[in-house]
Design an enzyme around this catalytic site. Structure first.
Site, PDB file in Angstrom:
ATOM      1  N   LYS A 279       0.846  -1.191   0.000  1.00 22.67           N
ATOM      2  CA  LYS A 279       0.000   0.000   0.000  1.00 22.67           C
ATOM      3  C   LYS A 279       0.879   1.238   0.000  1.00 22.67           C
ATOM      4  O   LYS A 279       1.470   1.612   1.011  1.00 22.67           O
ATOM      5  CB  LYS A 279      -0.944   0.057   1.206  1.00 22.67           C
ATOM      6  CG  LYS A 279      -2.088   1.069   0.957  1.00 22.67           C
ATOM      7  CD  LYS A 279      -2.697   1.620   2.203  1.00 22.67           C
ATOM      8  CE  LYS A 279      -2.006   2.856   2.718  1.00 22.67           C
ATOM      9  NZ  LYS A 279      -2.071   4.029   1.807  1.00 22.67           N
TER      10      LYS A 279
ATOM     11  N   GLU B 242       9.779   1.476  10.883  1.00 27.17           N
ATOM     12  CA  GLU B 242      10.767   2.546  10.754  1.00 27.17           C
ATOM     13  C   GLU B 242       9.996   3.843  10.883  1.00 27.17           C
ATOM     14  O   GLU B 242       9.244   4.215   9.990  1.00 27.17           O
ATOM     15  CB  GLU B 242      11.511   2.444   9.417  1.00 27.17           C
ATOM     16  CG  GLU B 242      12.811   3.234   9.408  1.00 27.17           C
ATOM     17  CD  GLU B 242      12.651   4.646   8.897  1.00 27.17           C
ATOM     18  OE1 GLU B 242      12.371   5.529   9.750  1.00 27.17           O
ATOM     19  OE2 GLU B 242      12.781   4.866   7.704  1.00 27.17           O
TER      20      GLU B 242
ATOM     21  N   CYS C 244      13.436  10.947   6.850  1.00 27.89           N
ATOM     22  CA  CYS C 244      13.368  10.444   8.218  1.00 27.89           C
ATOM     23  C   CYS C 244      14.668  10.685   8.962  1.00 27.89           C
ATOM     24  O   CYS C 244      14.670  10.834  10.191  1.00 27.89           O
ATOM     25  CB  CYS C 244      13.023   8.959   8.212  1.00 27.89           C
ATOM     26  SG  CYS C 244      14.144   7.936   7.247  1.00 27.89           S
TER      27      CYS C 244
ATOM     28  N   GLU D  86       9.476  15.978  14.898  1.00 27.64           N
ATOM     29  CA  GLU D  86       9.957  15.796  13.531  1.00 27.64           C
ATOM     30  C   GLU D  86       9.204  16.779  12.624  1.00 27.64           C
ATOM     31  O   GLU D  86       7.975  16.751  12.549  1.00 27.64           O
ATOM     32  CB  GLU D  86       9.721  14.359  13.086  1.00 27.64           C
ATOM     33  CG  GLU D  86      10.346  14.024  11.741  1.00 27.64           C
ATOM     34  CD  GLU D  86      10.199  12.550  11.403  1.00 27.64           C
ATOM     35  OE1 GLU D  86      11.142  11.987  10.836  1.00 27.64           O
ATOM     36  OE2 GLU D  86       9.151  11.964  11.713  1.00 27.64           O
TER      37      GLU D  86
END
Length: 497
Positions: free
Chosen positions: A188, A263, A297, A400
């Site tokens: 997906k 992750e 990331c 983040e």
């Protein structure tokens, strides 16, 4: 000036995109569809099928049906197919560069340097490893009259849920080791960036992957991702993305005892010591913060600089940021493209506002309105920003950002630098800039992160494991270690008496 689209790209984008299930395109149940936008203009590129729970059932059933034949296929044949898929991606590099620029917004130069070659190499690397999956014989501790051996077998049906920041590359991260190990996959992609995954599925069919081995569901998290994560006939979930979504996936999978690897991003530090090569550190930290519009990331957005070189470093990094040229990813002159969506742009601008409110001072940028770019009306652009004096407990230092925003702060001692680096719930990556070999080893040992780069930043190779600690998740991408997530060990006892 934007590059002209290849005819093959124009044709592909204009296609009425369907789901890819059981080796063929098919519409979603009920015919639902959604728009895919060009982040450089906000214009609709195309529409794709919008998967729901019934489509998840179909895709998982197709993967389950294909599993016996795929796992029994000679490992050399699985490896050959993966190798050929890597070769096809490399041969169609120009096409994938434009698809990534259209779908994600990233400059084609960045995709040419990173996304496409790493993707092709990933499939070839794991194609080679397909024939290296081996068991062992075990002499029993008690000297029993038996022959004991182990087999490394595929886990089964894998659900792979990937983010939008590296649409093509994240496909390889998940698909290459899973398929090499003999699993079948339901993929997906993120709803913002489905086109590369759909094109990849076409290529897989063209090179000869059996129907059902790779299935692609385009759609939204609550409608497709959640039922896929909770599906009782999925044996493993591999997810890359935002932390809260990862926690939701972990919760959804719990009742079915699936294997899960996550992750989940980070808030990575870069430590610049006074003895560092300052020019290299400036260029390296610039890339750490601003590569891929900051949508990485591993973005090293928390930059800590030893006080004797702090002022010179800030001045040099600010000058480097001033050189950024915003524009469409299709324009060869562009060095920073748009963010992926209007919602992501607004989220980043909201964090910029929060930083200003907290007292952070912009050395470059700091605009709280969308950036306007000539030739790209309506694009999702954010002015690259560099802050100093951001409070340690401010949102921009803790959360983040996933946008082109960096923060620089001073430190005095090595111990202080390590403490600042580790002052985060995350633990994905870190950078260290020093000429002192002893310090490089000491600091690398003390930093709690899955990857530490010394005098470089953001380097990747398909042979080197990548993954984080703590809130950055668990499990590895790349390298031989990545296969472990997709294999399970069976012990076989044979009596000899």
């Amino acid at each position: 000036m934007k590059a002209d689209l290849l005819a093959s790209v124009r044709t592909f984008v204009a296609t009425e995109h369907q789901l890819f299930v059981g080796g063929e395109p098919r519409p979603a149940h009920g015919g639902a569809r959604f728009d895919v936008q060009d982040p450089a203009s906000g214009a609709v590129l195309t529409t794709v099928a919008r998967a729901g729970a019934a489509d998840v059932d179909d895709a998982v059933a197709a993967a389950r049906a294909a599993l016996p034949g795929w796992r029994r296929l000679p490992a050399g044949e699985r490896g050959r197919l993966l190798w050929e898929l890597g070769n096809r991606i490399e041969a169609l590099a120009a096409e994938f560069l434009q698809l990534e620029a259209l779908d994600n917004g990233k400059p084609t130069g960045e995709a040419a340097a990173v996304d496409v070659p790493l993707t092709a190499n990933g499939f070839r690397y794991f194609g080679g490893l397909a024939t290296k999956i081996e068991g062992v014989t075990i002499p029993t501790y008690g000297g029993l009259p038996v022959h004991v051996s182990t087999r490394r077998e595929p886990v089964g049906v894998v659900a792979a849920i990937i983010p939008w920041n590296f649409p093509l590359l994240n496909c390889a991260y998940k698909l290459a080791p899973a398929l090499a190990a003999g699993n079948t996959v339901v993929l997906k992609p993120a709803e913002q960036t489905p086109l590369s995954a759909l094109r990849l599925a076409q290529l897989a069919a063209e090179v000869g992957f059996p129907p059902g081995v790779l299935n692609v569901l385009t759609g939204f998290g609550p409608e497709a991702g959640a039922p896929l994560a909770a599906h009782p006939d999925v044996d493993k979930i591999t997810f890359t993305g935002e932390n809260s979504t990862g926690r939701s996936i972990l919760a959804a999978s719990g009742g079915t005892m699936k294997r899960v690897s996550l992750e989940l991003g980070g808030k990575s530090p870069s430590l610049v010591f006074a003895d560092a090569d300052l020019d290299a550190a400036v260029e390296g930290t610039f890339g750490a913060v601003y590569f891929n519009q900051g949508q990485c990331c591993v973005a090293g957005a928390r930059i800590f600089v030893q006080r004797p070189v702090y002022d010179a470093f800030v001045e040099a990094l600010a000058a480097r940021v001033h050189q950024v040229r915003l524009g469409s990813g299709l324009d060869p002159a562009t060095t920073m493209g748009p963010l992926v969506s209007a919602s992501q742009r607004d989220r980043v601008l909201g964090l910029v506002r929060s930083g200003l409110a907290a007292g952070a001072k912009p050395v470059v940028g700091g605009a709280t309105d969308p950036a306007e770019v000539d030739g790209c009306p309506g694009g999702y652009f954010v002015e690259p920003t560099l802050f100093v004096d951001a409070p340690p407990d401010s949102d921009i230092m803790r959360r983040e950002i996933f946008g082109p925003v960096g923060m620089v702060a001073p430190f005095d001692t090595e111990q202080e630098a390590v403490a600042l680096a580790n002052d985060t719930e995350f633990g994905l990556a870190a950078g260290v800039w020093t000429r002192d070999v002893g310090r490089a080893h000491r600091v690398s040992d003390e930093i709690r992160a899955g990857v530490v780069w010394v005098n470089i930043y953001g380097w990747f190779d398909v042979a080197v494991p990548f993954g984080g600690f703590r809130a950055s998740g668990y499990g590895k991408e790349h390298g031989i270690e990545a296969l472990d997530a997709y294999l399970q060990t069976k012990a076989v006892w044979m009596g000899l008496s």
